[in-house]
Design an enzyme around this catalytic site. Structure first.
Site, mmCIF file in Angstrom:
data_model
loop_
_atom_site.group_PDB
_atom_site.id
_atom_site.type_symbol
_atom_site.label_atom_id
_atom_site.label_comp_id
_atom_site.label_asym_id
_atom_site.label_seq_id
_atom_site.Cartn_x
_atom_site.Cartn_y
_atom_site.Cartn_z
ATOM 1 C CB SER A 1 -37.970 -79.048 16.504
ATOM 2 O OG SER A 1 -37.474 -80.208 15.867
ATOM 3 C CG HIS B 1 -33.167 -78.878 15.069
ATOM 4 N ND1 HIS B 1 -32.728 -79.245 16.318
ATOM 5 C CD2 HIS B 1 -34.458 -79.304 14.970
ATOM 6 C CE1 HIS B 1 -33.708 -79.872 16.969
ATOM 7 N NE2 HIS B 1 -34.764 -79.922 16.168
ATOM 8 C CG ASP C 1 -29.403 -78.717 16.858
ATOM 9 O OD1 ASP C 1 -29.549 -79.370 15.808
ATOM 10 O OD2 ASP C 1 -30.372 -78.357 17.556
#
Ligand SMILES: *[C@@H]1O[C@H](CO)[C@@H](O)[C@H](O)[C@H]1NC(C)=O
Ligand SMILES: *[C@@H]1O[C@H](CO)[C@@H](O)[C@H](O)[C@H]1NC(C)=O
Length: 372
Positions: free
Chosen positions: A45, A342, A339
């Protein structure tokens, strides 16, 4: 036009004007070197620009709120480091290979997927190895398509020269996270050699497919992420002076030490390829250490979602004055972390500025010069 005469005259001047000419020539080389035919990216991610949302489930707003078009396809308010990479190289943002809507692969493709790891874990069915088979498929389908007709190839890579593309890789964080969640630190350390032998195999496979220019990120200071995957709550003595969890960072550093060795060994085995090892760990730690004087709030805080008392994930809503709204801070650009896991766009911009000029790389070359 008497071209021969002109070039003869220029030739006569060259030696006298060496300083001036190298200046001009240097700029020319710099410009040329930035023209990779494409970028092929592999990872998790940290560099997923749309795979997870295309393959599994939507990434919900407010993710993407500061991205052009408010596209919620990244785990971030805006751009990731890979987006700053493409900007730096004057190439378009990378479309995810698995995203069938509006994708364009003229200048590369992104195989990175949220949750991906080098070894197969149950975070995601898409491992590094699977990303490489997707790339292999992408390449052979592209070639076949070019052979069949030029009309069907308008969204495909403009160049069939896969050896002049840049191969960027940022993967491994989930292998460690998965380890922290399912076992103890000593066991995580013992898995590193196997994780990296699979990584090495992946490099070899990409090389066999024609990849020659590699830009490899090491893994970040996972112990500094506000949301941990450790099972036990840290005690004060488990934290370093920046508030990062020591054991996770030590294991990330051990991973990086062995990753660096693997990259250096691969360099010897494949001398016709260029491998740049980028110390993203140190760049991220530098940012966290200097959060306050760089204009950020406490690096342990994050913007979207919360773990205070209740647990609300980024993308979930809360009721305020009878209205539903996203649980999120007012000024994401003041936060290093978006978050809990990230990095924010503001942090990614800061990091990109630091790493893309090569100051955290071995060899210390800017990203536009890997092929030189
Ligand atoms: C494409 O055409 C080239 C030359 O005409 C040939 O060598 C190659 O095997 C073909 N590739 C595919 C995938 O059909
Ligand atoms: C790279 O960029 C950073 C941040 O702008 C700067 O501090 C550093 O001096 C630069 N290094 C080189 C080698 O240009």
């Amino acid at each position: 036009m008497d071209f021969k005469r002109v070039s003869y005259l220029v030739g006569c001047f060259v030696f006298g004007l060496v300083g001036l000419f190298t200046g001009v020539k240097g700029e020319d080389v710099l410009h040329k070197s930035k023209e990779y035919s494409a970028i092929y990216n592999f990872g998790d991610s940290n560099s997923d620009t749309g795979t997870f949302s295309a393959a599994f489930t939507m990434v919900y707003p407010p993710n993407g709120e500061s991205f052009p078009g408010n596209l919620p396809t990244r785990n971030c308010d805006g751009r990731l480091i890979i987006d700053f990479v493409t900007e730096e190289l004057k190439l378009p943002y990378l479309s995810a290979y698995l995203d069938s809507i509006g994708s364009n692969y003229n200048y590369g493709a992104n195989f990175a997927a949220g949750g991906s790891s080098i070894r197969q874990t149950n975070f995601s069915p898409i491992s590094f190895g699977l990303q490489i088979s997707q790339f292999t498929h992408f390449k052979s389908r592209t070639r076949a398509s070019y052979n069949q007709s030029s009309h069907s190839s308008y969204r495909l890579p403009k160049s069939m020269d896969f050896s002049n593309a840049l191969y960027t890789i940022d993967i491994g964080q989930n292998d460690l996270s998965f380890g922290f969640m399912t076992s103890d630190p000593q066991s995580v350390i013992s898995t590193i050699p196997d994780i990296l032998s699979q990584f090495s195999l992946g490099l070899q496979q990409l090389y066999n497919e024609g990849a020659r220019l590699f830009w490899i990120h090491n893994t970040g200071p996972i112990g500094c992420l506000p949301r941990t995957s450790m099972k036990s709550k840290p005690r004060p003595e488990d934290l370093d002076y920046t508030g990062c969890r020591k054991i996770e960072n030590e294991i990330a550093q051990e991973f990086n030490k062995q990753l660096k060795d693997i990259v250096f060994e691969t360099r010897k085995e494949l001398p016709t390829a260029k491998f740049t090892y980028v110390d993203v760990y140190s760049a991220k730690y530098e940012l966290i250490k200097n959060a306050r004087n760089q204009g950020f709030v406490n690096p342990k805080k994050f913007c979207c979602g919360t773990t205070n008392v209740v647990h609300i994930d980024c993308g979930k809503k809360k009721i305020k004055n009878g209205k539903e709204e996203y649980y999120k801070c007012k000024h994401p650009s003041k936060y290093i972390n978006w978050d809990g896991v990230h990095y924010s766009e503001a942090a990614n911009r800061w990091l990109a500025l630091l790493i893309l000029n090569g100051s955290f790389s071995d060899p210390p070359v800017p990203i536009g010069m890997v092929g030189n």
